[in-house]
Design a protein around this motif. Structure first.
Motif: not given
Length: 70
Positions: A24-29, A38-45
């Motif tokens: 996520x950090x790399x994508x946002x940078x 999608x990654x954030x939902x995976x982290x939540x789970x």
């Protein structure tokens, strides 16, 4: 709840969370507007699993999240 300590038992989960945060950090940078949901939902789970939350507890959290974003 306190933050769980990393143990041999939960190391796979915590490592996967760290990997997803890095992605996520790399994508946002690269592109601050990129969709990382999608990654954030995976982290939540993974966090739910790390804490051993029940379906009922997850439902309460999900409902609370929806209320905060509306």
């Amino acid at each position: 709840m306190a933050v769980p300590k990393v143990t041999e038992k939960n190391k796979v989960i915590t490592n996967k969370i760290a990997e997803l945060v890095e992605i996520i950090t790399e994508q946002k940078l690269t592109d601050s507007g990129s969709d990382t949901s999608e990654h954030e939902i995976a982290i939540d789970k993974l966090v739910y699993e790390l804490y051993g939350l029940t379906d009922d507890e997850i439902a309460v959290i999900s409902k609370s999240d929806r209320l905060m974003t509306d």
